[in-house]
Scaffold this active site. Structure first.
Site, PDB file in Angstrom:
ATOM      1  N   CYS A   7       0.846  -1.203   0.000  1.00 54.28           N
ATOM      2  CA  CYS A   7       0.000   0.000   0.000  1.00 54.28           C
ATOM      3  C   CYS A   7       0.883   1.256   0.000  1.00 54.28           C
ATOM      4  O   CYS A   7       0.569   2.240  -0.678  1.00 54.28           O
ATOM      5  CB  CYS A   7      -0.932   0.011   1.214  1.00 54.28           C
ATOM      6  SG  CYS A   7      -2.339  -1.116   1.076  1.00 54.28           S
ATOM      7  N   HIS A 100      -0.641 -10.248  -4.416  1.00 61.17           N
ATOM      8  CA  HIS A 100       0.302  -9.908  -5.483  1.00 61.17           C
ATOM      9  C   HIS A 100       0.554 -11.129  -6.345  1.00 61.17           C
ATOM     10  O   HIS A 100       0.463 -12.263  -5.878  1.00 61.17           O
ATOM     11  CB  HIS A 100       1.612  -9.355  -4.924  1.00 61.17           C
ATOM     12  CG  HIS A 100       2.253 -10.236  -3.889  1.00 61.17           C
ATOM     13  ND1 HIS A 100       1.814 -10.284  -2.598  1.00 61.17           N
ATOM     14  CD2 HIS A 100       3.291 -11.089  -3.971  1.00 61.17           C
ATOM     15  CE1 HIS A 100       2.553 -11.124  -1.905  1.00 61.17           C
ATOM     16  NE2 HIS A 100       3.462 -11.652  -2.719  1.00 61.17           N
TER      17      HIS A 100
END
Ligand code: AMP
Length: 114
Positions: A7, A100
């Site tokens: 983030c 991811h």
């Protein structure tokens, strides 16, 4: 998420070597590459891993998948071949708790996936 490294990369608070970006995803070079080409693609919105995929919109999910081939093309490994992988949870040794996808290529990869 305030304490999530990916983030922070999406926000630009931590630098990264950007390979590709669109409205929904960011792709950047892995800091500890396991292959000549090793790129990590993340959704911009935080979800922990594939188990939380449904918390992303279908548009975001598709963007993640399409980014894999876009990254492969940008990195010049579209024809030579590449592997995509997403570690999910403890037994897969997931180390960053933000979904991811790894894109690996640029040389002969091990056939041993485990
Ligand atoms: P995983 O082990 O599947 O959770 O993968 C996390 C990946 O993120 C590892 O391959 C790390 O090398 C990579 N990584 C962690 N921090 C950074 C960072 N700041 N920039 C780029 N890659 C990172």
């Amino acid at each position: 998420m305030a304490d999530c490294v990916f983030c922070a990369i999406v926000r630009g608070d931590i630098p990264s070597s950007k390979v590709y970006e669109d409205e929904h995803v960011l792709a950047f070079r892995d800091i500890n590459p396991l292959a000549p080409v090793h790129v990590v693609i993340v959704p911009k919105r935080h979800v922990a891993n594939l188990n939380e995929l449904d918390n992303l919109s279908e548009e975001e999910q598709l963007a993640l998948l399409h980014a894999c081939k876009k990254v492969a093309k940008i990195c010049g490994i579209e024809e030579s071949g590449y592997r995509i992988a997403s570690n999910c949870g403890r037994d897969a040794a997931q180390s960053v708790q933000h979904l991811h996808v790894h894109v690996l290529g640029g040389g002969q990869l091990s056939v041993n996936m485990a």
